[in-house]
Design a protein around this motif. Structure first.
Motif, PDB file in Angstrom:
ATOM      1  N   TRP A   4       0.824  -1.212   0.000  1.00 16.13           N
ATOM      2  CA  TRP A   4       0.000   0.000   0.000  1.00 16.13           C
ATOM      3  C   TRP A   4       0.853   1.254   0.000  1.00 16.13           C
ATOM      4  O   TRP A   4       0.535   2.230  -0.666  1.00 16.13           O
ATOM      5  CB  TRP A   4      -0.942   0.000   1.188  1.00 16.13           C
ATOM      6  N   GLN A   5       1.961   1.224   0.762  1.00 19.13           N
ATOM      7  CA  GLN A   5       2.831   2.392   0.806  1.00 19.13           C
ATOM      8  C   GLN A   5       3.490   2.629  -0.549  1.00 19.13           C
ATOM      9  O   GLN A   5       3.566   3.756  -1.018  1.00 19.13           O
ATOM     10  CB  GLN A   5       3.900   2.216   1.882  1.00 19.13           C
ATOM     11  N   GLN A   6       3.945   1.562  -1.204  1.00 13.57           N
ATOM     12  CA  GLN A   6       4.568   1.718  -2.514  1.00 13.57           C
ATOM     13  C   GLN A   6       3.564   2.181  -3.559  1.00 13.57           C
ATOM     14  O   GLN A   6       3.895   2.955  -4.450  1.00 13.57           O
ATOM     15  CB  GLN A   6       5.206   0.400  -2.954  1.00 13.57           C
ATOM     16  N   ARG A   7       2.344   1.717  -3.445  1.00 17.91           N
ATOM     17  CA  ARG A   7       1.334   2.041  -4.448  1.00 17.91           C
ATOM     18  C   ARG A   7       0.772   3.450  -4.279  1.00 17.91           C
ATOM     19  O   ARG A   7       0.480   4.132  -5.251  1.00 17.91           O
ATOM     20  CB  ARG A   7       0.190   1.034  -4.358  1.00 17.91           C
ATOM     21  N   HIS A   8       0.640   3.917  -3.044  1.00 14.30           N
ATOM     22  CA  HIS A   8      -0.093   5.159  -2.803  1.00 14.30           C
ATOM     23  C   HIS A   8       0.754   6.315  -2.288  1.00 14.30           C
ATOM     24  O   HIS A   8       0.203   7.340  -1.934  1.00 14.30           O
ATOM     25  CB  HIS A   8      -1.235   4.903  -1.815  1.00 14.30           C
ATOM     26  N   HIS A   9       2.056   6.179  -2.224  1.00 18.79           N
ATOM     27  CA  HIS A   9       2.841   7.276  -1.655  1.00 18.79           C
ATOM     28  C   HIS A   9       3.228   8.320  -2.690  1.00 18.79           C
ATOM     29  O   HIS A   9       3.652   9.406  -2.342  1.00 18.79           O
ATOM     30  CB  HIS A   9       4.095   6.742  -0.944  1.00 18.79           C
ATOM     31  N   ARG A  10       3.067   8.011  -3.962  1.00 14.10           N
ATOM     32  CA  ARG A  10       3.462   8.951  -5.010  1.00 14.10           C
ATOM     33  C   ARG A  10       2.317   9.884  -5.357  1.00 14.10           C
ATOM     34  O   ARG A  10       1.163   9.482  -5.418  1.00 14.10           O
ATOM     35  CB  ARG A  10       3.869   8.188  -6.259  1.00 14.10           C
ATOM     36  N   VAL A  11       2.669  11.110  -5.644  1.00 14.55           N
ATOM     37  CA  VAL A  11       1.707  12.068  -6.163  1.00 14.55           C
ATOM     38  C   VAL A  11       2.110  12.336  -7.604  1.00 14.55           C
ATOM     39  O   VAL A  11       3.205  12.823  -7.876  1.00 14.55           O
ATOM     40  CB  VAL A  11       1.725  13.385  -5.347  1.00 14.55           C
TER      41      VAL A  11
END
Length: 117
Positions: A65-72
């Motif tokens: 989840w962190q890898q998938r959702h940390h980028r803007v």
């Protein structure tokens, strides 16, 4: 038995499987005590393994989840940090670039407009 009592009993058996044997500490038969200790130790190890699997599953899920959702994702943006005498020239170049690209709209935000005057 009610559902609450059944849940409490199953929780006690799962987390401390040696205590539900009903054996007293002053047991005359050492074989029964040995079996109770073995069940208790293996139950403890089993619980450690189950909780370890749950923790690893959650750790991996949180990592995904962190890898998938940390980028803007902000493609097509220009960020100007700081203000100097060259900033007006840079803004003019960006405006000309937007005009030459025949973009339907272009947006150049100015944060410190009062500093220009």
């Amino acid at each position: 038995n009610t559902a609450k009592q059944s849940f409490w009993l199953s929780w006690g058996i799962f987390f401390d499987p040696g205590t539900h044997t009903g054996l007293e500490a002053k047991q005359d038969n050492p074989a029964k005590l040995f079996v109770a200790v073995v069940f208790s130790v293996f139950g403890f190890i089993f619980n450690l393994a189950v909780l370890g699997i749950v923790v690893e599953f959650m750790r991996n899920r949180l990592k995904i989840w962190q890898q998938r959702h940390h980028r803007v994702v902000a493609n097509g943006h220009v960020v100007i940090l700081g203000w100097s005498v060259k900033t007006l020239f840079l803004l003019g170049e960006i405006a000309e670039m937007l005009d030459d690209a025949h973009e339907p709209f272009g947006f150049v935000p100015l944060q410190y407009v009062n500093d220009l005057f």
